[in-house]
Design a protein around this motif. Structure first.
Motif, short mmCIF file in Angstrom:
data_model
loop_
_atom_site.label_atom_id
_atom_site.label_comp_id
_atom_site.label_asym_id
_atom_site.label_seq_id
_atom_site.Cartn_x
_atom_site.Cartn_y
_atom_site.Cartn_z
N ALA A 68 8.74 12.66 -5.82
CA ALA A 68 10.09 11.58 -5.86
C ALA A 68 11.19 11.87 -4.34
O ALA A 68 11.26 11.19 -4.46
CB ALA A 68 9.98 11.29 -6.94
N ARG A 69 11.37 12.85 -4.59
CA ARG A 69 12.42 13.55 -4.17
C ARG A 69 11.84 12.93 -2.32
O ARG A 69 12.74 12.90 -1.61
CB ARG A 69 12.40 15.07 -3.96
N GLU A 70 10.89 13.53 -2.44
CA GLU A 70 10.22 13.54 -0.62
C GLU A 70 10.66 12.23 0.03
O GLU A 70 10.82 11.65 0.89
CB GLU A 70 9.12 13.96 -0.87
N ILE A 71 10.30 11.01 -1.19
CA ILE A 71 10.45 10.12 -1.25
C ILE A 71 11.22 9.43 -0.70
O ILE A 71 11.73 8.16 0.57
CB ILE A 71 9.51 9.14 -1.45
N MET A 72 12.35 9.46 -1.66
CA MET A 72 13.74 9.08 -0.86
C MET A 72 14.54 9.85 0.11
O MET A 72 15.47 9.12 0.47
CB MET A 72 15.02 9.52 -3.15
N ASN A 73 14.21 10.96 0.74
CA ASN A 73 14.16 11.43 1.52
C ASN A 73 13.68 10.86 3.21
O ASN A 73 13.61 10.92 3.81
CB ASN A 73 13.72 13.01 1.31
N GLY A 74 12.78 9.03 2.54
CA GLY A 74 12.33 8.98 4.03
C GLY A 74 10.77 9.15 4.23
O GLY A 74 10.11 8.51 5.20
N GLU A 75 10.44 9.90 3.57
CA GLU A 75 9.29 10.04 3.24
C GLU A 75 7.74 9.69 2.61
O GLU A 75 7.54 10.51 1.86
CB GLU A 75 8.51 12.23 3.22
N PRO A 76 7.29 8.67 2.55
CA PRO A 76 6.03 7.85 2.73
C PRO A 76 5.19 8.53 1.63
O PRO A 76 4.83 10.08 2.12
CB PRO A 76 5.36 7.24 3.32
N LYS A 77 4.17 7.90 0.23
CA LYS A 77 3.50 8.93 0.13
C LYS A 77 2.59 7.74 0.04
O LYS A 77 2.43 6.74 -0.61
CB LYS A 77 3.80 9.22 -1.46
N LEU A 78 1.43 8.32 0.56
CA LEU A 78 0.27 7.31 0.10
C LEU A 78 -0.75 8.58 -0.29
O LEU A 78 -1.66 10.03 -0.62
CB LEU A 78 -0.57 7.39 1.83
N ASN A 79 -1.92 7.90 -1.50
CA ASN A 79 -2.93 9.02 -2.11
C ASN A 79 -2.27 9.97 -2.12
O ASN A 79 -2.95 10.55 -2.81
CB ASN A 79 -3.76 8.76 -1.24
N PHE A 80 -1.31 9.93 -3.30
CA PHE A 80 -0.52 10.36 -4.25
C PHE A 80 -1.17 10.63 -6.04
O PHE A 80 -1.54 9.40 -6.22
CB PHE A 80 0.75 10.55 -4.69
N GLU A 81 -1.99 11.79 -6.04
CA GLU A 81 -2.56 11.20 -7.66
C GLU A 81 -1.70 12.60 -8.46
O GLU A 81 -1.35 13.73 -8.77
CB GLU A 81 -4.15 12.17 -7.06
N ASN A 82 -1.91 11.32 -9.88
CA ASN A 82 -1.13 12.08 -11.00
C ASN A 82 -1.75 11.39 -11.90
O ASN A 82 -2.14 10.31 -12.40
CB ASN A 82 0.54 12.85 -10.70
N ARG A 83 -1.42 12.26 -13.37
CA ARG A 83 -1.30 11.80 -14.97
C ARG A 83 -0.22 10.81 -15.84
O ARG A 83 0.52 11.20 -15.77
CB ARG A 83 -2.77 12.80 -15.65
#
Length: 449
Positions: A68-83
């Motif tokens: 989430a921190r990386e996304i808010m810093n402008g780094e989009p996340k594709l295909n991130f898996e969690n439970r």
């Protein structure tokens, strides 16, 4: 975000199978699509304003916050898996794609439920791992240790037990048991023993979790407290019936087992049962190949293997080992007079008396008919072998009562010691054999035969 302009878009989003949500800078839901209820079990009204991280599986929270921190810093996340944990307590696997919207100061994410795919992958991985373990493990204990590690990769299973039911003896055995509370599950009244017995009796799995409304009779007290550990027992069902049970217990106040865990463990136990039966069959065949079926002591082939090992050890250590060749005088008369049934009982009694004359590290073998060999794997001097010889003679001449008959036997015993009587196996066996026949001739003269 302008809610008026987004209303038509929201209606369109609600038709999607994937969930769409928006999370503010503080990590709280400000928008969720209707598909979120299908995936997470919560209505949109229940989710709005709630911290997103509270829904994430505890084991995945740290890396989810980092993402989430990386996304808010402008780094989009594709295909991130969690439970995530659904409202009903089940675990759901999510595949996310998310980006940060600077204009709206929101994380916009699309979530896809991949639980079925992950379960299929887990089942396949478990199948491969257990199949590999079944072929690589030297025995059942090694197999159970490996299975414990495999299951522990996807399920909290620090406490792990395997119980096998012996139908002939009507007895429950625990060939593998790891538990920090109950060290001897075979004792009367233990929780593990009771649970195993119930699983085997019913042939059905049992899931015990705090707060559950459907619990088997007699087990509700185990999960009466909210922080109580969970129990999960699954039968080992084969085509011939239930051969045992596998039990796992979580630590108190930790992740709870779910119906999904029960279903997956059932699938895995089906493979475990096949592996156990294969190992048991292999062990039976190996025992038949290496042990005399009447007396259950090693046969000629296993004796030969152990003799080679003892000889190699004695050579390497410049030590001594000995071979005692034993023949029972007038054994044929026992068979002719009392029948082969009594003769068989005599051979069994002799084998038991021989085992009582030696150390656990030594070997008693039956090499045919009324001939036995005792292998002393390590001795200090030749006198030690002669001491065992006299001990055996004294034990065997004691009267035996078999099937109502009182029998007395006299053994002929020949001794060969390495290196005193030879340095090769052939020479040592020949010396022991010749010494035995010399003793037999002496016995015959003494008895006037």
């Amino acid at each position: 975000m302008d809610t008026r302009s987004s209303a038509p878009l929201a209606s369109y989003i609600d038709l999607l199978l994937d969930a769409v949500c928006a999370v503010d800078g503080q990590g709280r839901f400000v928008f969720v699509s209707a598909a979120c209820e299908r995936i997470f079990g919560y209505t949109p009204q229940e989710l709005i304003g709630q911290p997103m991280i509270d829904l994430v599986h505890p084991a995945d929270r740290l890396r989810t916050l980092e993402a989430a921190r990386e996304i808010m810093n402008g780094e989009p996340k594709l295909n991130f898996e969690n439970r995530y944990l659904r409202k009903d307590g089940r675990v759901v696997h999510i595949l996310w794609s998310a980006r940060w919207s600077p204009a709206d100061q929101l994380r916009i994410a699309v979530a896809r439920d991949i639980t079925e795919r992950k379960q299929a992958e887990s089942r396949q991985a478990a199948l491969y791992a257990i199949s590999e373990a079944a072929h690589a493990a030297a025995d059942l204990l090694a197999l159970f240790k490996r299975i414990h590690l495999i299951i522990g990769e996807w399920l909290p299973a620090l406490n792990f037990s395997v119980a096998l039911y012996d139908e002939q003896c009507a007895q429950l055995n625990f060939p593998y048991h790891v538990d920090d509370r109950e060290g001897q599950p075979e004792l009367p009244g233990t929780v593990t023993g009771r649970l195993c017995a119930e699983v085997i009796r019913s042939g059905q799995p049992i899931l015990l979790t705090p707060g559950s409304s459907q619990l088997p009779s007699g087990f509700a007290d185990l999960v009466a407290q909210p922080d109580a550990p969970c129990w999960l027992g699954v039968p080992l069902n084969s085509q011939s019936g239930t051969i045992g049970a596998l039990i796992v217990r979580s630590a108190p106040d930790t992740e709870r087992y779910t119906e999904q865990d029960k279903e997956l463990l059932q699938y895995v136990c089906a493979q475990i049962t096949i592996a156990i039966e294969r190992k048991q069959l292999h062990a039976r065949l190996q025992h038949m190949a290496q042990y005399d079926q009447l007396t259950q002591v090693p046969n000629r082939e296993l004796l030969r293997e152990r003799f080679k090992c003892a000889l190699a050890t004695a050579r390497a250590a410049s030590g001594r080992m000995a071979l005692l060749y034993i023949d029972l005088d007038r054994f044929k008369q026992v068979n002719d007079t009392y029948g082969h049934g009594v003769g068989d009982m005599l051979l069994q009694a002799v084998a038991n008396r021989l085992k009582g004359c030696i150390r656990d590290t030594d070997t008693v073998a039956r090499i045919g008919g009324d001939e036995f060999v005792v292998l002393l794997h390590s001795i200090q001097a030749l006198e030690d072998a002669h001491g065992v010889q006299e001990k055996i003679r004294h034990a065997l001449v004691q009267p035996l009562r078999l099937d109502g008959h009182c029998l007395s036997i006299e053994p002929s015993i020949g001794v060969a010691c390495f290196p005193d009587h030879g340095t090769e196996d052939v020479a040592l066996f020949r010396h022991a054999d010749e010494a035995m026949y010399a003793a037999k001739r002496h016995n015959h003269r003494a008895f006037g035969i």
